[in-house]
Design an enzyme around this catalytic site. Structure first.
Site, PDB file in Angstrom:
ATOM      1  N   LYS A  44       0.832  -1.210   0.000  1.00 12.74           N
ATOM      2  CA  LYS A  44       0.000   0.000   0.000  1.00 12.74           C
ATOM      3  C   LYS A  44       0.868   1.263   0.000  1.00 12.74           C
ATOM      4  O   LYS A  44       0.351   2.374   0.032  1.00 12.74           O
ATOM      5  CB  LYS A  44      -0.918   0.021   1.231  1.00 12.74           C
ATOM      6  CG  LYS A  44      -2.000  -1.023   1.237  1.00 12.74           C
ATOM      7  CD  LYS A  44      -3.136  -0.680   2.211  1.00 12.74           C
ATOM      8  CE  LYS A  44      -2.759  -0.729   3.639  1.00 12.74           C
ATOM      9  NZ  LYS A  44      -3.926  -0.559   4.545  1.00 12.74           N
ATOM     10  N   LYS A  46       2.790   2.094   2.489  1.00 13.14           N
ATOM     11  CA  LYS A  46       2.774   2.622   3.862  1.00 13.14           C
ATOM     12  C   LYS A  46       3.841   1.915   4.700  1.00 13.14           C
ATOM     13  O   LYS A  46       4.092   0.734   4.515  1.00 13.14           O
ATOM     14  CB  LYS A  46       1.411   2.338   4.518  1.00 13.14           C
ATOM     15  CG  LYS A  46       0.289   3.278   4.147  1.00 13.14           C
ATOM     16  CD  LYS A  46      -0.909   3.038   5.080  1.00 13.14           C
ATOM     17  CE  LYS A  46      -1.858   4.215   5.064  1.00 13.14           C
ATOM     18  NZ  LYS A  46      -2.938   4.081   6.050  1.00 13.14           N
TER      19      LYS A  46
HETATM   20  N1  C2G Z   1     -10.288   6.844   9.331  1.00 10.29           N
HETATM   21  C1  C2G Z   1     -11.246   7.766   9.724  1.00 10.29           C
HETATM   22  N2  C2G Z   1     -10.856   9.001  10.114  1.00 10.29           N
HETATM   23  C2  C2G Z   1      -9.534   9.341  10.149  1.00 10.29           C
HETATM   24  C3  C2G Z   1      -8.568   8.397   9.768  1.00 10.29           C
HETATM   25  C4  C2G Z   1      -8.963   7.139   9.361  1.00 10.29           C
HETATM   26  O1  C2G Z   1     -12.458   7.476   9.700  1.00 10.29           O
HETATM   27  N3  C2G Z   1      -9.185  10.598  10.547  1.00 10.29           N
HETATM   28  C5  C2G Z   1     -10.734   5.516   8.896  1.00 10.29           C
HETATM   29  C6  C2G Z   1     -10.373   5.227   7.452  1.00 10.29           C
HETATM   30  O2  C2G Z   1     -11.330   5.815   6.575  1.00 10.29           O
HETATM   31  C7  C2G Z   1     -10.396   3.712   7.414  1.00 10.29           C
HETATM   32  C8  C2G Z   1      -9.948   3.328   8.833  1.00 10.29           C
HETATM   33  O3  C2G Z   1     -10.088   4.522   9.653  1.00 10.29           O
HETATM   34  O4  C2G Z   1     -11.720   3.240   7.200  1.00 10.29           O
HETATM   35  C9  C2G Z   1      -8.506   2.858   8.886  1.00 10.29           C
HETATM   36  O5  C2G Z   1      -7.704   3.868   8.335  1.00 10.29           O
HETATM   37  P1  C2G Z   1      -6.242   3.439   7.790  1.00 10.29           P
HETATM   38  O6  C2G Z   1      -5.538   2.679   8.836  1.00 10.29           O
HETATM   39  O7  C2G Z   1      -5.614   4.656   7.191  1.00 10.29           O
HETATM   40  O8  C2G Z   1      -6.651   2.427   6.642  1.00 10.29           O
HETATM   41  P2  C2G Z   1      -6.147   2.413   5.114  1.00 10.29           P
HETATM   42  O9  C2G Z   1      -4.681   2.542   5.055  1.00 10.29           O
HETATM   43  O10 C2G Z   1      -7.006   3.366   4.403  1.00 10.29           O
HETATM   44  O11 C2G Z   1      -6.433   0.884   4.695  1.00 10.29           O
HETATM   45  O12 C2G Z   1      -8.348  -2.683   2.264  1.00 10.29           O
HETATM   46  C10 C2G Z   1      -8.567  -1.425   2.856  1.00 10.29           C
HETATM   47  C11 C2G Z   1      -7.281  -0.821   3.363  1.00 10.29           C
HETATM   48  O13 C2G Z   1      -6.586  -1.725   4.195  1.00 10.29           O
HETATM   49  C12 C2G Z   1      -7.591   0.473   4.103  1.00 10.29           C
END
Ligand code: C2G
Length: 129
Positions: A44, A46
């Site tokens: 990803k 990350k």
């Molecule tokens: N999130 C949120 N508000 C934030 C940050 C994150 O609602 N300020 C939500 C994101 O929208 C997501 C969840 O928290 O639904 C997890 O965020 P991340 O760890 O950044 O996930 P991501 O890297 O987007 O991975 O297959 C899907 C991916 O694994 C998603």
């Protein structure tokens, strides 16, 4: 029992994550989190501060989370939905539309993302000190 699933990296857990998990859990009776492995995070683009095991320990300590499974690939969601008899798939709306293909398999809900907070910003702010 209504079973909900969501996916993510959940690194340096913050109120945005917590609010997402809480709203997801409120949509059903049981919440599973597909937690991105360190290897999948690399895919990803990350780099998590905490390892998969550390992030898993943190999520498993949360009242709203009933089970944590590894997220190894983009393509495992349909299998997970079948394997765990999922009724509802939930993601923050930064993913709006990206997972509509799952609508054949379960309810798909995108929840408003919590503004003003992100792991990226936390890392930047901490680097200033
Ligand atoms: N999130 C949120 N508000 C934030 C940050 C994150 O609602 N300020 C939500 C994101 O929208 C997501 C969840 O928290 O639904 C997890 O965020 P991340 O760890 O950044 O996930 P991501 O890297 O987007 O991975 O297959 C899907 C991916 O694994 C998603």
């Amino acid at each position: 029992m209504k079973r909900v699933i969501t996916y993510g990296t959940f690194d340096i857990l913050h109120p945005g994550h917590i609010r997402l998990l809480n709203r997801a859990r409120q949509l059903g009776d049981y919440l599973i989190v597909g937690l991105s492995t360190d290897e999948f995070n690399t895919m990803k683009g990350k780099t998590a501060y905490y390892t998969f095991e550390q992030r898993k320990d943190i999520l498993e300590a949360l009242q709203d989370v009933d089970k944590v499974i590894p997220e190894n690939t983009w393509g495992q969601k349909i299998t997970d939905i079948a394997s765990y008899s999922i009724d509802t798939f939930v993601m923050g709306n930064d993913w709006e539309g990206e997972f509509d293909y799952l609508k054949e398999h379960c309810e798909v809900i995108y929840l408003p993302r919590t503004t003003g907070i992100s792991t990226t910003q936390i890392k930047k702010d901490l680097n200033k000190n």
